[in-house]
Write an enzyme that holds these catalytic residues in place. Sequence first.
Site, short mmCIF file in Angstrom:
data_model
loop_
_atom_site.label_atom_id
_atom_site.label_comp_id
_atom_site.label_asym_id
_atom_site.label_seq_id
_atom_site.Cartn_x
_atom_site.Cartn_y
_atom_site.Cartn_z
N ASP A 160 3.64 0.65 12.16
CA ASP A 160 2.44 0.08 11.53
C ASP A 160 2.17 -1.37 11.95
O ASP A 160 1.17 -1.96 11.54
CB ASP A 160 2.55 0.17 10.00
CG ASP A 160 2.56 1.61 9.52
OD1 ASP A 160 2.23 2.51 10.32
OD2 ASP A 160 2.90 1.85 8.34
N CYS A 184 -5.31 8.18 8.79
CA CYS A 184 -5.54 7.68 10.14
C CYS A 184 -5.19 8.75 11.17
O CYS A 184 -4.20 9.46 11.02
CB CYS A 184 -4.68 6.44 10.38
SG CYS A 184 -5.24 5.01 9.44
N LYS A 202 0.83 -1.22 0.00
CA LYS A 202 0.00 0.00 0.00
C LYS A 202 0.85 1.26 0.00
O LYS A 202 0.66 2.16 -0.82
CB LYS A 202 -0.91 0.01 1.23
CG LYS A 202 -1.58 1.36 1.47
CD LYS A 202 -2.38 1.41 2.74
CE LYS A 202 -1.70 1.99 3.92
NZ LYS A 202 -1.75 3.39 4.24
N ASN A 203 1.79 1.34 0.92
CA ASN A 203 2.50 2.62 1.08
C ASN A 203 3.50 2.89 -0.04
O ASN A 203 3.94 4.02 -0.21
CB ASN A 203 3.15 2.70 2.46
CG ASN A 203 2.10 2.96 3.54
OD1 ASN A 203 0.98 3.37 3.23
ND2 ASN A 203 2.45 2.71 4.79
N ARG A 251 -9.09 0.19 3.69
CA ARG A 251 -8.17 1.19 3.12
C ARG A 251 -6.83 0.54 2.77
O ARG A 251 -6.12 1.03 1.89
CB ARG A 251 -7.89 2.29 4.15
CG ARG A 251 -8.99 3.30 4.30
CD ARG A 251 -8.50 4.47 5.10
NE ARG A 251 -7.16 4.83 4.65
CZ ARG A 251 -6.26 5.45 5.39
NH1 ARG A 251 -6.54 5.78 6.62
NH2 ARG A 251 -5.07 5.73 4.91
N ARG A 261 -0.09 15.28 12.75
CA ARG A 261 0.75 14.80 11.65
C ARG A 261 1.07 15.98 10.73
O ARG A 261 0.53 16.10 9.63
CB ARG A 261 0.03 13.67 10.89
CG ARG A 261 -0.21 12.44 11.76
CD ARG A 261 -0.94 11.35 11.03
NE ARG A 261 -0.12 10.63 10.07
CZ ARG A 261 -0.55 9.62 9.33
NH1 ARG A 261 -1.81 9.22 9.42
NH2 ARG A 261 0.26 9.02 8.47
C1 EPZ Z 1 3.95 7.13 6.59
O1 EPZ Z 1 3.22 8.19 7.18
C2 EPZ Z 1 2.98 5.99 6.35
N1 EPZ Z 1 1.95 6.47 5.44
C3 EPZ Z 1 2.39 5.55 7.67
O2 EPZ Z 1 1.58 4.41 7.38
C4 EPZ Z 1 3.50 5.12 8.62
O3 EPZ Z 1 2.95 4.86 9.89
C5 EPZ Z 1 4.53 6.25 8.75
O4 EPZ Z 1 5.00 6.66 7.46
C6 EPZ Z 1 5.75 5.85 9.57
O5 EPZ Z 1 6.35 4.73 9.02
C7 EPZ Z 1 2.18 6.41 4.14
O6 EPZ Z 1 3.21 5.97 3.67
C8 EPZ Z 1 1.09 6.90 3.26
P1 EPZ Z 1 6.20 10.26 8.67
P2 EPZ Z 1 3.81 9.65 7.24
O7 EPZ Z 1 6.27 11.49 7.86
O8 EPZ Z 1 4.54 9.93 5.97
C9 EPZ Z 1 6.45 13.60 12.13
C10 EPZ Z 1 -0.22 2.90 7.81
O9 EPZ Z 1 -0.83 2.36 8.75
N2 EPZ Z 1 6.50 14.58 11.03
O10 EPZ Z 1 7.31 9.27 8.56
O11 EPZ Z 1 2.71 10.57 7.61
C11 EPZ Z 1 5.12 12.87 12.19
O12 EPZ Z 1 4.15 13.63 12.88
C12 EPZ Z 1 0.33 4.28 7.99
O13 EPZ Z 1 -0.03 2.37 6.70
C13 EPZ Z 1 6.60 15.92 11.31
O14 EPZ Z 1 6.64 16.35 12.47
O15 EPZ Z 1 4.83 9.52 8.44
C14 EPZ Z 1 5.50 11.59 12.86
O16 EPZ Z 1 5.55 11.80 14.24
C15 EPZ Z 1 -0.29 5.15 8.95
N3 EPZ Z 1 6.66 16.79 10.26
C16 EPZ Z 1 6.91 11.32 12.33
O17 EPZ Z 1 7.39 12.59 11.88
C17 EPZ Z 1 6.62 16.39 8.97
O18 EPZ Z 1 6.68 17.24 8.07
C18 EPZ Z 1 7.00 10.33 11.18
O19 EPZ Z 1 6.04 10.68 10.19
C19 EPZ Z 1 6.51 15.03 8.70
C20 EPZ Z 1 6.45 14.12 9.74
#
Ligand code: EPZ
Length: 428
Positions: free
Chosen positions: A305, A117, A22-23, A397, A122
């Site tokens: 995840d 989610c 998916k991702n 999803r 985020r």
């Molecule tokens: C991706 O989310 C995945 N989603 C998530 O999958 C997964 O949990 C996550 O990466 C971590 O592996 C997709 O790929 C579509 P991040 P993402 O940016 O990109 C903070 C699932 O169940 N952050 O790596 O949103 C953020 O708040 C899901 O399949 C900032 O502060 O995650 C978090 O605490 C849900 N500022 C951390 O970094 C930013 O600009 C990691 O987030 C970006 C992120």
Amino acid sequence: MEKYVIRGGNRLQGEVTISGAKNAAVAILPAALLSDEPVIIENIPTISDIDWSIKILNCLGVEVRMLNRSTLWIDPKNITGHTVPYELAKNMRASYYFLGSLLGKIGVADVALPGGCDLGTRPIDQHLKGFAALNAVDSMENGIVHLETEHLTGNRIYFDMVTVGGTANVMMAACKADGLTIIENAAKEPHIVDLANFLNSMGADIMGAGTDVIKIRGVDHLHGTQYSIIPDQIEAGTFMVMAAATAGNVLIRNVIPKHLECITVKLQKMGVTVEEYDDSVRVIGGAPLQKANIKTLPYPGFPTDMQPQISTLLTLAEGISIITESIFDSRFKYVDQLRRMGADISVDGKVAVIQGTGRLKGAPVKATDLRAGAAMIIAGLAAEGITEIEDIHYVERGYDGIEKKLRALGADIKKVIIPEEAVLQQAR
Ligand code: EPZ
């Protein structure tokens, strides 16, 4: 509305084939926009996040044809728009990838802040910081992020934290920037590597994906390609836990065992047998489950995840386990649901303490998000009696045909329609 009804207690046995990731898919579909020619993408999972991605592509004037159940033909030649409205963006987090791909393709993007989610706040500040470094200007009005650039220019970008979305988004835009972009503290997840491989197959020049420094030399033109998406690490991990939770014996096919290592090691530590083959793993449960302490971390650490699924398994183990969620602020919402099934879990901020009780009892519960929904299914499969899971649209999803795959492994699970009157009563 629909719900899953599971009669627990059946040992899962047989073989299951894992779908495309998916991702990876939700990043690769927007990235296809960057091509100047049609592309063919194979091994696409049948999940609602893909349906939404296709709707967004269509709304931008991109032609998409389904060649078969898991193969898409995408022609971005006649792209007409640069706006992803709230009605589409709100349905999934990954709509933010249209920022990077539209910016790279036409130098302008209007994308409503994404949904997805609810795992705590985020923000996308790191994505915007990356785009700004590439010479794009951002602004925000009515919940819509506006990006534009006269000319994308390569630059050095250091992310304040490891961000999957930020890394992928900047990588897409940088493919079309002038000169060299260096992303430091980049995410190393398998889907980041898959996206880089996809972009390179279209003529991009990306090196280092899978390490924490990614170098991207911009090119003028990206061409057509035929590309197959990697298997889903989290779907595979979820089936591994399902086999363990039901004392089952399941061969999980179409996986990359290397991507599963952190899950494999934890399961083995808990007393589960995991045999690795070239592109499959066999999981054999049945031995008494041992406690374990787990901290979620960016890849190659234990994936956030998989946190709800492994926590559910630990409720069936002997002793006290400690789970530390270090990626998201609020990823323990499912705990209240597990408590309804007899789990003994206390949560303090980002730490959960699980007192294994060795058993769960069926109850009506709901999916509070995608992986939480998978955790409820695991609980239902292992529990005594009947578990009914509502809000299964979250599960749909991200899991391709989960209930069909589970039935083929011997689970007693069915999807039933919740009568409209019952839905209305709940809303009152
Ligand atoms: C991706 O989310 C995945 N989603 C998530 O999958 C997964 O949990 C996550 O990466 C971590 O592996 C997709 O790929 C579509 P991040 P993402 O940016 O990109 C903070 C699932 O169940 N952050 O790596 O949103 C953020 O708040 C899901 O399949 C900032 O502060 O995650 C978090 O605490 C849900 N500022 C951390 O970094 C930013 O600009 C990691 O987030 C970006 C992120």
